[in-house]
Motif scaffolding. Structure first.
Motif, PDB file in Angstrom:
ATOM      1  N   VAL A 108      -1.291   0.683   2.512  1.00 21.08           N
ATOM      2  CA  VAL A 108      -1.529   1.587   1.382  1.00 21.08           C
ATOM      3  C   VAL A 108      -0.226   1.972   0.715  1.00 21.08           C
ATOM      4  CG1 VAL A 108      -2.390   3.860   0.707  1.00 21.08           C
ATOM      5  CG2 VAL A 108      -3.677   2.473   2.332  1.00 21.08           C
ATOM      6  N   ILE A 109       0.735   2.447   1.483  1.00 24.15           N
ATOM      7  CA  ILE A 109       1.942   2.988   0.855  1.00 24.15           C
ATOM      8  C   ILE A 109       2.807   1.887   0.235  1.00 24.15           C
ATOM      9  CG2 ILE A 109       1.935   5.020   2.333  1.00 24.15           C
ATOM     10  CD1 ILE A 109       4.128   3.843   3.987  1.00 24.15           C
ATOM     11  N   TYR A 110       2.730   0.653   0.774  1.00 23.41           N
ATOM     12  CA  TYR A 110       3.504  -0.445   0.210  1.00 23.41           C
ATOM     13  C   TYR A 110       2.664  -1.391  -0.645  1.00 23.41           C
ATOM     14  CZ  TYR A 110       7.132   1.043   3.459  1.00 23.41           C
ATOM     15  OH  TYR A 110       8.070   1.773   4.144  1.00 23.41           O
ATOM     16  N   ASP A 111       1.379  -1.075  -0.827  1.00 21.21           N
ATOM     17  CA  ASP A 111       0.496  -1.856  -1.697  1.00 21.21           C
ATOM     18  C   ASP A 111       0.508  -3.340  -1.345  1.00 21.21           C
ATOM     19  OD1 ASP A 111      -1.376  -2.134  -3.707  1.00 21.21           O
ATOM     20  OD2 ASP A 111       0.104  -2.469  -5.279  1.00 21.21           O
ATOM     21  N   TYR A 112       0.230  -3.647  -0.073  1.00 19.28           N
ATOM     22  CA  TYR A 112       0.199  -5.040   0.352  1.00 19.28           C
ATOM     23  C   TYR A 112      -0.804  -5.848  -0.470  1.00 19.28           C
ATOM     24  CZ  TYR A 112       2.871  -4.000   4.606  1.00 19.28           C
ATOM     25  OH  TYR A 112       3.829  -3.641   5.508  1.00 19.28           O
ATOM     26  N   PRO A 184       7.340  -7.200  -0.197  1.00 19.26           N
ATOM     27  CA  PRO A 184       8.320  -6.243  -0.743  1.00 19.26           C
ATOM     28  C   PRO A 184       7.965  -4.817  -0.350  1.00 19.26           C
ATOM     29  CG  PRO A 184       7.669  -7.832  -2.416  1.00 19.26           C
ATOM     30  CD  PRO A 184       6.772  -8.059  -1.238  1.00 19.26           C
ATOM     31  N   LYS A 185       8.990  -4.025  -0.015  1.00 14.51           N
ATOM     32  CA  LYS A 185       8.772  -2.661   0.457  1.00 14.51           C
ATOM     33  C   LYS A 185       8.925  -1.644  -0.686  1.00 14.51           C
ATOM     34  CE  LYS A 185       7.962  -3.339   4.858  1.00 14.51           C
ATOM     35  NZ  LYS A 185       7.842  -4.783   4.887  1.00 14.51           N
ATOM     36  N   GLU A 186       8.271  -1.901  -1.792  1.00 12.81           N
ATOM     37  CA  GLU A 186       8.281  -0.935  -2.889  1.00 12.81           C
ATOM     38  C   GLU A 186       7.063  -0.031  -2.748  1.00 12.81           C
ATOM     39  OE1 GLU A 186       8.075  -0.635  -7.766  1.00 12.81           O
ATOM     40  OE2 GLU A 186       8.395  -2.574  -6.798  1.00 12.81           O
ATOM     41  N   MET A 187       7.296   1.267  -2.713  1.00  9.95           N
ATOM     42  CA  MET A 187       6.196   2.196  -2.476  1.00  9.95           C
ATOM     43  C   MET A 187       5.345   2.381  -3.730  1.00  9.95           C
ATOM     44  SD  MET A 187       7.492   5.168   0.097  1.00  9.95           S
ATOM     45  CE  MET A 187       7.926   4.775   1.804  1.00  9.95           C
ATOM     46  N   LYS A 188       4.040   2.339  -3.506  1.00 11.42           N
ATOM     47  CA  LYS A 188       3.088   2.498  -4.600  1.00 11.42           C
ATOM     48  C   LYS A 188       3.039   3.950  -5.083  1.00 11.42           C
ATOM     49  CE  LYS A 188      -1.902   1.786  -5.495  1.00 11.42           C
ATOM     50  NZ  LYS A 188      -1.822   0.790  -6.559  1.00 11.42           N
TER      51      LYS A 188
END
Length: 315
Positions: A108-112, A184-188
């Motif tokens: 959820v937090i990284y929008d896989y 990529p570890k970009e937070m949603k």
């Protein structure tokens, strides 16, 4: 502006439920369960599901949304959690995820993005033949060796998913878990991760005490009802607290042996949770060993949240 999101993580029995409710009251929040087994109806005692009294009027999401014979996976969790976050945020409230299923929360937090990996029909057939020949235990051991996180999530009777997890590794050289974590570890969202930890001996003591309390509350009868309904080849029964008692009902162990196994498996799970969170997530940790100092610790955590997320706490 990204929606703000507060996430409370930590091992089982560390105090996430109590803290999340307190923080929801202070920050006008609503809570999304990040537990992969509390989605199942009727699995209340064994999953330490929050009671109506414990909610203190705070809305909770992703609890009791599935029948025990239905599957549930990380992709469905991601979709439902995102819907809840958007809904909560649209009403001017703070979404709070509280739970211990690391991969679910990360999705959820990284929008896989869930994409299809290559397939190998011949390899898949080979695994099917082995399983049909009674080698499911051997096949599961292979999965545990290469991808313990997937092996923890997938019930051995869910043959399709067992085979798929092995096939992904066979075709790509990466496990199903690695493929998700390599994204990529970009937070949603504008996310703040608060982790709760505890001195290990104290945590293990709390886990053992929780199991004893579950038994007093009727855990054995809760699991027996599922057993008598014939629920067996499904994901839910793989949950800790259920699979151990099934061995007792199958006359493979005594009740005391089953409960000892339940405690041991719960302690091992807590250790894996801590390892996962510390290695794979950017978390601000708080030690909750001093359970008598909960109020003071809550004040400390609240002040940190208010400063980081730029939100005011209710008095």
């Amino acid at each position: 502006m990204k929606p703000k999101l507060l996430v409370i993580i930590g091992p089982t029995a560390v105090g996430k439920t109590k803290l999340s409710v307190e923080l929801a009251k202070r920050f006008n929040g609503e809570i999304i369960s990040g537990d992969s087994m509390q989605v199942y109806k009727g699995m209340d005692i064994g999953t330490a599901k929050i009671t109506e009294a414990e909610k203190e009027g705070i809305p909770h999401y992703l609890i009791d949304i599935k029948d025990p014979d239905e599957p549930f996976n990380v992709q469905e969790f991601q979709e439902r959690a995102n819907e809840a976050i958007i809904d909560i945020h649209s009403r001017g409230k703070l979404p709070i995820i509280a739970g211990g299923t690391g991969l679910y929360i990360q999705s959820v937090i990284y929008d896989y993005q869930f994409s299809e990996a290559p397939t190998d029909p011949a390899y898949r057939k080979h695994l099917e033949n082995r399983i049909n020949a009674g080698e499911i235990d051997s096949v599961m051991d292979e999965l545990r060796n290469i991808d313990p996180e997937s092996a923890e999530r997938i019930h051995p009777n869910n043959v399709r998913r067992v085979i798929r997890a092995l096939e992904i590794y066979h075709c790509t050289g990466k496990t199903m878990t690695d493929q998700l974590l390599d994204q990529p570890k970009e937070m949603k969202y504008d996310t703040l991760l608060i982790g709760l930890t505890m001195e290990r001996e104290k945590l293990y003591q709390r886990i053992d005490q929780r199991v004893d309390l579950m038994v007093e509350q009727g855990l054995v009868q809760e699991v027996r009802e599922f057993y008598q309904q014939g629920l067996r080849d499904c994901q839910s029964i793989q949950a800790i607290g259920y699979k151990e008692l099934y061995d007792y009902f199958d006359h493979k162990t005594s009740l005391n042996e089953a409960l000892d196994a339940l405690k041991q498996n719960s302690r091992r799970y807590a250790k894996r949770q801590l390892t996962w969170f510390r290695n794979k997530m950017d978390v601000v940790w708080y030690d909750m060993t001093d359970t008598e100092g909960f109020a003071k610790k809550t004040e400390e955590i609240s002040a940190f949240i208010a400063g980081k997320l730029l939100i005011k706490a209710n008095k």
